[in-house]
Design a protein around this motif. Structure first.
Motif, PDB file in Angstrom:
ATOM      1  N   LYS A 282      -2.350  -1.916   2.939  1.00 45.11           N
ATOM      2  CA  LYS A 282      -0.935  -1.975   3.282  1.00 45.11           C
ATOM      3  C   LYS A 282      -0.157  -2.157   1.996  1.00 45.11           C
ATOM      4  O   LYS A 282      -0.565  -2.923   1.124  1.00 45.11           O
ATOM      5  CB  LYS A 282      -0.659  -3.127   4.246  1.00 45.11           C
ATOM      6  CG  LYS A 282       0.763  -3.139   4.797  1.00 45.11           C
ATOM      7  CD  LYS A 282       0.987  -4.269   5.781  1.00 45.11           C
ATOM      8  CE  LYS A 282       0.418  -3.922   7.114  1.00 45.11           C
ATOM      9  NZ  LYS A 282       1.395  -3.641   8.144  1.00 45.11           N
TER      10      LYS A 282
ATOM     11  N   THR B 257      -4.506  -1.952  -2.215  1.00 47.61           N
ATOM     12  CA  THR B 257      -4.130  -0.692  -1.579  1.00 47.61           C
ATOM     13  C   THR B 257      -4.376   0.461  -2.537  1.00 47.61           C
ATOM     14  O   THR B 257      -4.398   0.271  -3.750  1.00 47.61           O
ATOM     15  CB  THR B 257      -2.659  -0.729  -1.110  1.00 47.61           C
ATOM     16  OG1 THR B 257      -2.383   0.404  -0.311  1.00 47.61           O
ATOM     17  CG2 THR B 257      -1.697  -0.755  -2.267  1.00 47.61           C
TER      18      THR B 257
ATOM     19  N   ASP C 212       1.927   1.522   5.941  1.00 49.93           N
ATOM     20  CA  ASP C 212       0.533   1.588   6.361  1.00 49.93           C
ATOM     21  C   ASP C 212      -0.081   2.895   5.885  1.00 49.93           C
ATOM     22  O   ASP C 212       0.643   3.818   5.485  1.00 49.93           O
ATOM     23  CB  ASP C 212       0.449   1.511   7.891  1.00 49.93           C
ATOM     24  CG  ASP C 212       0.880   0.159   8.423  1.00 49.93           C
ATOM     25  OD1 ASP C 212       0.397  -0.858   7.906  1.00 49.93           O
ATOM     26  OD2 ASP C 212       1.712   0.139   9.362  1.00 49.93           O
TER      27      ASP C 212
END
Length: 188
Positions: A137, A173, A150
């Motif tokens: 995320k 991420t 997302d």
């Protein structure tokens, strides 16, 4: 200190061609470049040589590069970047994987952002940015607004907007990231 006109390639015909291709009047192009129409006309006829800041401004307006304005022909590049040949660089905790050819206006990267990397660093610089979340995320802050992205989400923004990119999950991420070095021309 100015450069003698003989040292610079003749950009006048190219300036006129790009303005006309963009269907801009002399007045409209001059206004966008912060020049008088008379000054731009002298640049287009070769009566004056543009300074580097003028070339940068005109290249941005016409959606091209200073190299193209100067008539430089880029070397042929392989359009395919093989995954096993991508270089990677670590900087400030982030890992950047090359995903495009160097020397182009768009710079694509695959980026790994660890949780907590770069602290509260906020960036502001000319250009545009586009990102696409691959995993984890992402917290994207644009000005005063924070957005949680997302996997599968993307964002496209003017990088003169104060912005911060951070991993919002402990595992970090990974994202695809494209940035330009100059703003796109305002075609409205």
């Amino acid at each position: 200190m100015s450069t003698p006109a003989d040292d610079l390639p003749d950009v006048a015909p190219r300036l006129r061609e790009l303005r006309r291709r963009g269907r801009l009047t002399l007045e409209a192009a001059a206004r966008r470049a912060g020049l008088s129409p008379a000054h731009l006309s002298r640049l287009e006829t070769g009566a004056r040589q543009p300074s580097l800041p003028m070339l940068l401004s005109l290249a941005r307006i016409y959606g091209t590069s200073v190299s193209e304005l100067l008539g430089e022909v880029p070397p042929e590049r392989d359009p395919v970047i093989r995954g096993d040949r991508q270089g990677s660089v670590e900087a400030d905790g982030w890992t950047y994987h090359t995903a495009g050819s160097p020397g182009r206006a768009m710079q694509p990267l695959r980026v790994r952002v660890p949780f907590g990397a770069q602290g509260e660093l906020v960036r502001v610089h000319p250009g545009e940015e586009w990102l696409y979340v691959l995993s984890g995320k992402l917290r994207l802050t644009l000005g005063d607004a924070a957005h949680d992205l997302d996997p599968g989400d993307s964002a496209h923004f003017d990088s003169l907007t104060p912005h911060r990119i951070a991993a919002a999950t402990r595992d970090g991420t990974e994202l695809l990231f494209v940035h330009t070095l100059l703003q796109s021309p305002d075609l409205h």
